[in-house]
Design a protein around this motif. Structure first.
Motif, PDB file in Angstrom:
ATOM      1  N   ASN A   1       7.269   4.267 -14.333  1.00  0.00           N
ATOM      2  CA  ASN A   1       8.636   3.737 -14.305  1.00  0.00           C
ATOM      3  C   ASN A   1       9.586   4.712 -13.607  1.00  0.00           C
ATOM      4  O   ASN A   1      10.506   4.303 -12.897  1.00  0.00           O
ATOM      5  N   GLU A   2       9.362   5.996 -13.788  1.00  0.00           N
ATOM      6  CA  GLU A   2      10.191   6.995 -13.122  1.00  0.00           C
ATOM      7  C   GLU A   2       9.886   7.030 -11.622  1.00  0.00           C
ATOM      8  O   GLU A   2      10.788   7.128 -10.784  1.00  0.00           O
ATOM      9  N   ALA A   3       8.599   6.912 -11.274  1.00  0.00           N
ATOM     10  CA  ALA A   3       8.191   7.011  -9.870  1.00  0.00           C
ATOM     11  C   ALA A   3       8.652   5.824  -9.036  1.00  0.00           C
ATOM     12  O   ALA A   3       8.959   5.971  -7.850  1.00  0.00           O
ATOM     13  N   VAL A   4       8.731   4.645  -9.634  1.00  0.00           N
ATOM     14  CA  VAL A   4       9.050   3.437  -8.868  1.00  0.00           C
ATOM     15  C   VAL A   4      10.469   3.491  -8.294  1.00  0.00           C
ATOM     16  O   VAL A   4      10.776   2.806  -7.313  1.00  0.00           O
ATOM     17  N   LYS A   5      11.314   4.346  -8.846  1.00  0.00           N
ATOM     18  CA  LYS A   5      12.690   4.462  -8.350  1.00  0.00           C
ATOM     19  C   LYS A   5      12.743   5.029  -6.931  1.00  0.00           C
ATOM     20  O   LYS A   5      13.759   4.891  -6.254  1.00  0.00           O
ATOM     21  N   THR A   6      11.665   5.642  -6.475  1.00  0.00           N
ATOM     22  CA  THR A   6      11.662   6.280  -5.156  1.00  0.00           C
ATOM     23  C   THR A   6      11.263   5.328  -4.033  1.00  0.00           C
ATOM     24  O   THR A   6      11.209   5.741  -2.869  1.00  0.00           O
ATOM     25  N   THR A   7      10.985   4.066  -4.330  1.00  0.00           N
ATOM     26  CA  THR A   7      10.383   3.174  -3.334  1.00  0.00           C
ATOM     27  C   THR A   7      11.374   2.240  -2.649  1.00  0.00           C
ATOM     28  O   THR A   7      10.972   1.431  -1.815  1.00  0.00           O
ATOM     29  N   THR A   8      12.656   2.343  -2.964  1.00  0.00           N
ATOM     30  CA  THR A   8      13.636   1.397  -2.432  1.00  0.00           C
ATOM     31  C   THR A   8      13.628   1.344  -0.901  1.00  0.00           C
ATOM     32  O   THR A   8      13.627   0.268  -0.304  1.00  0.00           O
ATOM     33  N   GLY A   9      13.632   2.495  -0.254  1.00  0.00           N
ATOM     34  CA  GLY A   9      13.693   2.530   1.202  1.00  0.00           C
ATOM     35  C   GLY A   9      12.538   1.811   1.855  1.00  0.00           C
ATOM     36  O   GLY A   9      12.716   1.089   2.843  1.00  0.00           O
ATOM     37  N   ILE A  10      11.338   1.991   1.306  1.00  0.00           N
ATOM     38  CA  ILE A  10      10.158   1.335   1.867  1.00  0.00           C
ATOM     39  C   ILE A  10      10.263  -0.174   1.725  1.00  0.00           C
ATOM     40  O   ILE A  10      10.037  -0.933   2.678  1.00  0.00           O
ATOM     41  N   VAL A  11      10.618  -0.645   0.543  1.00  0.00           N
ATOM     42  CA  VAL A  11      10.683  -2.086   0.273  1.00  0.00           C
ATOM     43  C   VAL A  11      11.699  -2.769   1.179  1.00  0.00           C
ATOM     44  O   VAL A  11      11.456  -3.858   1.709  1.00  0.00           O
TER      45      VAL A  11
ATOM     46  N   GLN B   1       0.833  -1.207   0.000  1.00  0.00           N
ATOM     47  CA  GLN B   1       0.000   0.000   0.000  1.00  0.00           C
ATOM     48  C   GLN B   1       0.865   1.254   0.000  1.00  0.00           C
ATOM     49  O   GLN B   1       0.588   2.213  -0.729  1.00  0.00           O
ATOM     50  N   MET B   2       1.919   1.269   0.806  1.00  0.00           N
ATOM     51  CA  MET B   2       2.784   2.434   0.874  1.00  0.00           C
ATOM     52  C   MET B   2       3.553   2.638  -0.431  1.00  0.00           C
ATOM     53  O   MET B   2       3.755   3.768  -0.881  1.00  0.00           O
ATOM     54  N   VAL B   3       3.999   1.547  -1.038  1.00  0.00           N
ATOM     55  CA  VAL B   3       4.671   1.644  -2.338  1.00  0.00           C
ATOM     56  C   VAL B   3       3.722   2.232  -3.369  1.00  0.00           C
ATOM     57  O   VAL B   3       4.076   3.141  -4.142  1.00  0.00           O
ATOM     58  N   LEU B   4       2.486   1.748  -3.373  1.00  0.00           N
ATOM     59  CA  LEU B   4       1.522   2.216  -4.370  1.00  0.00           C
ATOM     60  C   LEU B   4       1.120   3.665  -4.149  1.00  0.00           C
ATOM     61  O   LEU B   4       0.950   4.418  -5.112  1.00  0.00           O
TER      62      LEU B   4
ATOM     63  N   ILE C   1       4.031   5.731  -5.484  1.00  0.00           N
ATOM     64  CA  ILE C   1       4.147   5.685  -6.942  1.00  0.00           C
ATOM     65  C   ILE C   1       2.989   6.418  -7.605  1.00  0.00           C
ATOM     66  O   ILE C   1       3.183   7.245  -8.513  1.00  0.00           O
ATOM     67  N   THR C   2       1.761   6.122  -7.175  1.00  0.00           N
ATOM     68  CA  THR C   2       0.605   6.740  -7.827  1.00  0.00           C
ATOM     69  C   THR C   2       0.531   8.238  -7.525  1.00  0.00           C
ATOM     70  O   THR C   2       0.131   9.033  -8.385  1.00  0.00           O
ATOM     71  N   GLY C   3       0.911   8.639  -6.315  1.00  0.00           N
ATOM     72  CA  GLY C   3       0.931  10.067  -5.993  1.00  0.00           C
ATOM     73  C   GLY C   3       1.964  10.809  -6.810  1.00  0.00           C
ATOM     74  O   GLY C   3       1.709  11.907  -7.329  1.00  0.00           O
TER      75      GLY C   3
ATOM     76  N   VAL D   1      -7.652   6.181  -1.452  1.00  0.00           N
ATOM     77  CA  VAL D   1      -6.718   7.212  -1.894  1.00  0.00           C
ATOM     78  C   VAL D   1      -5.863   6.703  -3.044  1.00  0.00           C
ATOM     79  O   VAL D   1      -5.658   7.396  -4.054  1.00  0.00           O
ATOM     80  N   ILE D   2      -5.346   5.481  -2.922  1.00  0.00           N
ATOM     81  CA  ILE D   2      -4.520   4.902  -3.983  1.00  0.00           C
ATOM     82  C   ILE D   2      -5.313   4.776  -5.278  1.00  0.00           C
ATOM     83  O   ILE D   2      -4.826   5.112  -6.356  1.00  0.00           O
ATOM     84  N   MET D   3      -6.544   4.300  -5.161  1.00  0.00           N
ATOM     85  CA  MET D   3      -7.364   4.143  -6.362  1.00  0.00           C
ATOM     86  C   MET D   3      -7.623   5.498  -7.021  1.00  0.00           C
ATOM     87  O   MET D   3      -7.572   5.620  -8.268  1.00  0.00           O
ATOM     88  N   GLY D   4      -7.882   6.507  -6.219  1.00  0.00           N
ATOM     89  CA  GLY D   4      -8.091   7.842  -6.786  1.00  0.00           C
ATOM     90  C   GLY D   4      -6.857   8.349  -7.504  1.00  0.00           C
ATOM     91  O   GLY D   4      -6.943   8.860  -8.629  1.00  0.00           O
ATOM     92  N   PHE D   5      -5.687   8.231  -6.858  1.00  0.00           N
ATOM     93  CA  PHE D   5      -4.435   8.645  -7.494  1.00  0.00           C
ATOM     94  C   PHE D   5      -4.196   7.875  -8.798  1.00  0.00           C
ATOM     95  O   PHE D   5      -3.791   8.441  -9.814  1.00  0.00           O
ATOM     96  N   LEU D   6      -4.435   6.560  -8.743  1.00  0.00           N
ATOM     97  CA  LEU D   6      -4.133   5.702  -9.894  1.00  0.00           C
ATOM     98  C   LEU D   6      -4.959   6.076 -11.115  1.00  0.00           C
ATOM     99  O   LEU D   6      -4.414   6.322 -12.206  1.00  0.00           O
ATOM    100  N   PHE D   7      -6.278   6.118 -10.956  1.00  0.00           N
ATOM    101  CA  PHE D   7      -7.125   6.324 -12.135  1.00  0.00           C
ATOM    102  C   PHE D   7      -7.140   7.777 -12.602  1.00  0.00           C
ATOM    103  O   PHE D   7      -7.304   8.030 -13.803  1.00  0.00           O
ATOM    104  N   LEU D   8      -6.951   8.720 -11.696  1.00  0.00           N
ATOM    105  CA  LEU D   8      -6.779  10.101 -12.150  1.00  0.00           C
ATOM    106  C   LEU D   8      -5.470  10.244 -12.916  1.00  0.00           C
ATOM    107  O   LEU D   8      -5.394  10.977 -13.910  1.00  0.00           O
ATOM    108  N   GLY D   9      -4.431   9.535 -12.461  1.00  0.00           N
ATOM    109  CA  GLY D   9      -3.160   9.562 -13.183  1.00  0.00           C
ATOM    110  C   GLY D   9      -3.286   9.008 -14.584  1.00  0.00           C
ATOM    111  O   GLY D   9      -2.748   9.570 -15.551  1.00  0.00           O
ATOM    112  N   ILE D  10      -3.994   7.887 -14.725  1.00  0.00           N
ATOM    113  CA  ILE D  10      -4.213   7.292 -16.052  1.00  0.00           C
ATOM    114  C   ILE D  10      -4.952   8.273 -16.955  1.00  0.00           C
ATOM    115  O   ILE D  10      -4.585   8.486 -18.114  1.00  0.00           O
ATOM    116  N   LEU D  11      -6.008   8.886 -16.406  1.00  0.00           N
ATOM    117  CA  LEU D  11      -6.818   9.814 -17.212  1.00  0.00           C
ATOM    118  C   LEU D  11      -6.028  11.050 -17.618  1.00  0.00           C
ATOM    119  O   LEU D  11      -6.033  11.453 -18.787  1.00  0.00           O
ATOM    120  N   LEU D  12      -5.321  11.664 -16.659  1.00  0.00           N
ATOM    121  CA  LEU D  12      -4.681  12.947 -16.916  1.00  0.00           C
ATOM    122  C   LEU D  12      -3.390  12.833 -17.716  1.00  0.00           C
ATOM    123  O   LEU D  12      -2.967  13.808 -18.342  1.00  0.00           O
TER     124      LEU D  12
END
Length: 440
Positions: A297-307, A63-66, A69-71, A274-285
């Motif tokens: 792909n660019e956003a996923v690089k920020t998740t290393t610390g959490i994982v 959930q935190m990774v998503l 990334i989606t935000g 919140v994740i669902m809202g970020f995700l589908f608004l991101g797809i639309l916009l």
């Protein structure tokens, strides 16, 4: 004097606080030894407790990774960048930038902490780009500092849990309405006091110009985080990847569901929503699937610390709970309490435990069954004790890198860059919350 204390705090943290991953490792060994010394467990038992809990936060980690990334992906759309830039334009000076990001962080985190963490961090980056000579470390610390109000807000897990029928402690407390917890005069006063004082405190912590560290990179307004236009050839695959119709149709599914959800349940936010809202608004916009995927792909690089780090905290939680160490800490605070001081000491004990169990739900599962029966014996309000646990859980997040990781990832900073300022916020907000529990 306040500026001198702030400088001393920043220097101390810069010198002694290790990387956030090493902080988790040090806490692991500290709890391991404490379980043996305090509760008489064997080393092998502690190893088993640690290993048994190590993967217990996998769902939450995802959930935190998503949400990160989606935000991040949503913020990289042109419309969101323009909105953040417009909001950031309200600040013309470094002091105004610090105050603005603090206020936005407090309000956003009071509404929903997942939304607040992402939005405030992104606003900090915008302000760093738009306002000259603002200290980037303090700006990001201020963006994170508003997180302290989350458990007194609309998404507070403890008050929402005990307001739900058939919750785990209903036989002790009954169902406690939110009018006695998050909307009580005590809680609203604490929230209002923090929202009023914290922007001033953060403004006072601004370093001298010679000590200011400014943002070195490009801000969100200039970064092309959204994918560049892809070359569209005549192949069916390329046409589908760059089809606006596909993005509109798939985002419509998610948005229609969210409209139905809010119509059915009211404005009830949780991480999944919140994740669902970020995700589908991101797809639309983003307009096309290709642009959206490139931004992801660019956003996923920020998740290393959490994982990497969240499983270690899950192991710590496993040791704290299974060894009885968390219960021992709670019992010690109970032993020195009176009916007047019990809510205050509950708050302090919750703050201490939160350093080792940085999870609202996990901490409630440990402390709730211990503290609430004692509250019954002492004649203390169950609602007040529940909120003491909630506020303790939120308070020491200010010095717990666990929750700062999403903000730090978006900001491109390390824990030691902001924790000196957060330590000062911890002292001030701790005083405000403590007074709240004594005066009401």
């Amino acid at each position: 004097m306040f500026q001198a204390l702030t400088n001393a705090s920043v220097r101390m943290v810069q010198r002694y606080l290790p990387d956030a991953f090493l902080f988790a490792v040090i806490l692991t060994f500290l709890v391991f030894v404490a379980g043996i010394v305090v509760n008489g467990k064997t080393p092998m038992e502690m190893v088993n407790y640690w290993g048994g809990g190590f993967w217990s936060l996998l769902s939450f980690t995802m959930q935190m990774v998503l949400i990160l990334i989606t935000g991040h992906t949503l913020a990289s759309t042109n419309i969101c960048k323009r909105g953040l830039n417009a909001l950031g334009s309200l600040a013309k000076t470094p002091g105004q930038a610090i105050v603005l990001v603090t206020v936005v962080s407090c309000v956003a985190n009071w509404i929903n902490w997942g939304f607040g963490l992402v939005i405030s961090a992104l606003l900090a980056r915008v302000l760093a780009n738009q306002v000259e000579k603002v200290d980037y470390r303090l700006l990001v610390a201020s963006a994170y500092g508003g997180f302290v109000v989350w458990h007194g807000g609309l998404a507070g897990s403890v008050p929402l849990t005990i307001a739900t029928e058939k919750h785990s402690l209903e036989n002790i407390t009954g169902v406690i309405p939110t009018s006695e917890t998050m909307f009580s005069p005590m809680n609203l006063t604490i929230v209002a006091a923090i929202m009023s004082v914290l922007p001033i405190v953060n403004r006072l912590m601004m370093p001298a110009e010679k000590d200011t560290i400014v943002f070195k990179g490009e801000g969100i307004a200039q970064q092309e985080m959204a994918a560049a236009d892809s070359t569209i050839d005549n192949t069916p695959a390329s046409k589908m990847e760059n089809s606006r119709l596909i993005s509109v149709l798939v985002s419509a599914l998610g948005i229609i569901y969210l409209i139905y959800y809010f119509a059915d349940k009211g404005f009830k936010l949780n991480l999944d929503v919140v994740i669902m809202g970020f995700l589908f608004l991101g797809i639309l916009l983003h307009g096309t699937p290709r642009k959206f995927l490139d931004a992801m792909n660019e956003a996923v690089k920020t998740t290393t610390g959490i994982v990497v780090q969240f499983p270690f905290y899950a192991g710590i939680i496993g040791m704290m709970t299974a060894s009885g160490l968390a219960a021992s800490i709670s019992q010690w605070f109970i032993s020195i309490s009176t009916p007047t001081t019990f809510p205050l000491f509950t708050f302090w004990s919750a703050g201490l435990l939160n350093i080792f169990i940085p999870s609202g739900g996990g901490q409630w599962a440990v402390q709730g069954p211990i503290m609430l029966p004692v509250a019954t014996e002492l004649g203390v309000s169950h609602a007040k004790v529940a909120m003491a646990i909630a506020w303790g859980d939120a308070w020491t997040n200010l010095i717990q890198p666990f929750w700062a990781l999403p903000v730090l990832a978006l900001a491109g900073l390390g824990a030691r860059d902001i924790m000196g300022y957060c330590l000062m916020m911890l002292i001030v907000t701790g005083g405000i919350i403590s007074l709240g529990f004594l005066l009401f």
